[in-house]
Enzyme design. Structure first.
Site, PDB file in Angstrom:
ATOM      1  N   HIS A  82       0.762  -0.956   0.142  1.00 50.25           N
ATOM      2  CA  HIS A  82       0.030  -0.041   0.020  1.00 50.25           C
ATOM      3  C   HIS A  82       0.698   1.098   0.080  1.00 50.25           C
ATOM      4  O   HIS A  82       1.895   1.341   0.695  1.00 50.25           O
ATOM      5  CB  HIS A  82      -1.040  -0.038   1.214  1.00 50.25           C
ATOM      6  CG  HIS A  82      -1.638   1.520   1.425  1.00 50.25           C
ATOM      7  ND1 HIS A  82      -2.874   1.501   0.730  1.00 50.25           N
ATOM      8  CD2 HIS A  82      -1.669   2.535   2.054  1.00 50.25           C
ATOM      9  CE1 HIS A  82      -3.520   2.633   1.109  1.00 50.25           C
ATOM     10  NE2 HIS A  82      -2.711   3.188   1.651  1.00 50.25           N
ATOM     11  N   ASP A 161     -15.472   1.853   6.568  1.00 49.50           N
ATOM     12  CA  ASP A 161     -14.559   2.983   6.171  1.00 49.50           C
ATOM     13  C   ASP A 161     -14.903   4.047   5.364  1.00 49.50           C
ATOM     14  O   ASP A 161     -14.838   5.131   5.172  1.00 49.50           O
ATOM     15  CB  ASP A 161     -13.095   2.151   5.636  1.00 49.50           C
ATOM     16  CG  ASP A 161     -12.089   3.271   5.215  1.00 49.50           C
ATOM     17  OD1 ASP A 161     -11.583   4.238   6.042  1.00 49.50           O
ATOM     18  OD2 ASP A 161     -11.771   3.538   4.112  1.00 49.50           O
ATOM     19  N   ARG A 168     -15.232  12.004   7.927  1.00 56.98           N
ATOM     20  CA  ARG A 168     -13.967  12.679   8.468  1.00 56.98           C
ATOM     21  C   ARG A 168     -13.500  13.762   7.456  1.00 56.98           C
ATOM     22  O   ARG A 168     -13.075  14.585   7.934  1.00 56.98           O
ATOM     23  CB  ARG A 168     -12.726  11.480   8.545  1.00 56.98           C
ATOM     24  CG  ARG A 168     -12.936  10.620   9.758  1.00 56.98           C
ATOM     25  CD  ARG A 168     -12.186   9.624   9.555  1.00 56.98           C
ATOM     26  NE  ARG A 168     -10.919   9.889   9.486  1.00 56.98           N
ATOM     27  CZ  ARG A 168      -9.696   9.144   8.613  1.00 56.98           C
ATOM     28  NH1 ARG A 168     -10.182   8.030   8.293  1.00 56.98           N
ATOM     29  NH2 ARG A 168      -8.549   9.719   8.742  1.00 56.98           N
ATOM     30  N   SER A 183      -8.325   3.211   9.105  1.00 59.00           N
ATOM     31  CA  SER A 183      -9.026   3.211   7.661  1.00 59.00           C
ATOM     32  C   SER A 183      -8.074   2.541   6.599  1.00 59.00           C
ATOM     33  O   SER A 183      -8.530   1.763   5.924  1.00 59.00           O
ATOM     34  CB  SER A 183      -8.922   4.845   7.168  1.00 59.00           C
ATOM     35  OG  SER A 183      -9.296   4.930   5.881  1.00 59.00           O
ATOM     36  N   LYS A 187      -8.776  -1.857   5.085  1.00 61.02           N
ATOM     37  CA  LYS A 187      -8.885  -2.142   3.821  1.00 61.02           C
ATOM     38  C   LYS A 187      -7.804  -3.275   3.650  1.00 61.02           C
ATOM     39  O   LYS A 187      -8.166  -4.213   2.944  1.00 61.02           O
ATOM     40  CB  LYS A 187      -8.777  -1.006   3.017  1.00 61.02           C
ATOM     41  CG  LYS A 187      -9.711  -0.036   3.019  1.00 61.02           C
ATOM     42  CD  LYS A 187      -9.534   1.238   2.133  1.00 61.02           C
ATOM     43  CE  LYS A 187      -8.712   2.250   2.747  1.00 61.02           C
ATOM     44  NZ  LYS A 187      -9.172   3.644   2.726  1.00 61.02           N
TER      45      LYS A 187
END
Ligand code: URA
Length: 433
Positions: A82, A161, A168, A183, A187
């Protein structure tokens, strides 16, 4: 249990139990807890923080709020990566085929670009025929057969999320390490890989602007990921200037192909190889030195490029554009940006360059905007290079000629040209294991 009591407890800085956090996430996802209570929760977390135990419980509850991908059939071989997002960051296109050619199993879901950062799914859609949407069965079959599939995020993954992130965004509560960690990591947990490598970027084009904040986030994500049963490590990498030379979808695919063909080294090669090394080292439990030798060998022997073709072909993409990148559809207009004065490029603000590429059509300002896959920027010079007045610094590509003047102005505002040496900035600032 009442949400009011949970909010009051958090407001006074007390530690919430796993049951209380699960109650909140379940109720918010189902709609029985309203936005105003969820907003109060996020704001209380911004001020009171969360312990690791609370963050892990929040991450886990969010990961289980919708569908999850079961990759258990791949044992310890599954690996994901990621990036917190950057400009010119096409490392996934390079490292996924590298690690898959070395026996790792990559079942990857990626996002689309928004604002100044690009998304891997948009880049892949610039390849004619490439399917970014597969059924779960097709997705997993392809990973089984070719070792690699990459699609857009599917339907009901981490709905908690999706709702919380949108909330948010409008309540000034993005900026909290436990909320960002839960968050991102929820995922990754839902996507199922046993091994996860995080590329946490820092600098002008990054979400975390300072190395100190980026390091805090990286350490938190690694700790929480491990406590949720995954092998996780993070690289802190520089995003003060664009990564590589190309910014824009097909332009970035072409550059990734060039790296895999062994035609380009430099910062993009180094960050991609370092991330791939960490992934292979985690999956095979070997030293980073041995993993790096395998990774470099996969590029040198052409094994990684062959894997890229196998993967793209399996997902319906036209692989002739990879063999001959001149076959990619071209933008109608190419415009050279010239140096307004001589000197050394002291700064190249990555965020402004990302925004200039978006003006040309390569990115989106809002979620629904269409994008022009051929649009973008190819840099001829980078930070630290010397230029003479009127030297070409970059070429802007677009199908919308009217965008060029504004994009050029934005591009030039990103540059600082001056005198004297520019200190070499580190590309990989730290590895957190
Ligand atoms: N990216 C995410 O997915 N979540 C955040 O909270 C911040 C960045």
């Amino acid at each position: 249990m009442r949400m009011y009591d949970i909010l009051q407890k958090k407001r006074y800085g007390e530690e919430l139990t796993r049951e209380e956090i699960e109650f909140f996430i379940k109720g918010y996802t189902e709609g029985s807890i309203p936005d105003y209570q969820a907003a109060a929760f996020c704001m209380a977390v911004c001020f009171a923080g969360m312990t690791d135990r609370e963050t892990a419980a929040l991450t886990d509850a969010m990961a289980r709020s919708g569908d999850t991908v079961d990759l258990s059939r791949f044992g310890n071989l599954s690996v994901d990566k990621h990036s917190t997002g950057g400009v010119g960051d096409k490392t996934s296109l390079i490292l996924c085929p590298i690690v898959s050619s070395l026996g790792c199993k990559v079942a990857k879901m990626s996002g689309r670009g928004l604002g100044h950062t690009g998304g891997t799914v948009d880049k892949l859609e610039s390849i004619p025929g490439y399917r970014t949407s597969l059924s779960e069965e097709e997705f997993l079959d392809q990973v089984e057969r070719t070792g690699l599939a990459l699609i857009g995020q599917t339907g009901n993954l981490t709905p908690a999320d999706k709702k919380l992130y949108a909330l948010r965004d409008v309540t000034a509560t993005i900026d909290s390490i436990p909320l960002i960690t839960s968050s991102i990591m929820s995922k990754k947990l839902a996507a199922g890989s046993k091994n996860i490598v995080l590329d946490v970027k820092t600098g002008s084009g990054a979400f975390m602007k300072t190395p100190e904040d980026a390091e805090k986030l990286a350490e938190n994500m690694v700790r929480i990921g491990k406590s949720c049963g995954r092998n996780v490590s993070a690289l802190l990498t520089d995003m003060d200037r664009p990564l590589g030379f190309a910014v824009g979808n097909s332009l970035e695919v072409i550059e990734a192909v060039n790296v895999l063909k062994g035609l380009e080294k430099g910062d993009l090669y180094e960050v991609s190889v370092s991330l791939a090394t960490e992934m292979v080292s985690l999956v095979k439990s070997i030293t980073p030195e041995s993993a790096r030798r395998e990774v470099e060998n996969a590029i040198e022997t052409g094994k990684a490029f062959a894997k890229m073709k196998e993967w793209i072909g399996a997902q319906g993409g036209d692989t002739s554009v990879l063999d001959d990148t001149d076959l990619f559809p071209k933008a109608a207009f190419a415009y050279e940006v010239r140096a307004p004065k001589g000197g050394r490029i002291r700064k190249m603000n990555a965020e402004d360059i990302g925004k200039a590429a978006a003006i040309l059509g390569a990115g989106r300002i809002s979620k629904e905007d269409p994008i022009d896959h051929a649009a973008g920027i190819v840099l001829a010079k980078k930070t630290g290079d010397s230029v003479k007045k009127s030297d070409v610094i970059a070429t802007l590509f677009t199908n919308d000629e009217a965008s060029v003047a504004q994009a050029e102005e934005r591009f030039l505002s990103a540059l600082e040209i001056g005198r004297g040496n520019v200190p070499e900035e580190k590309l990989i600032l730290k590895i957190i294991r």
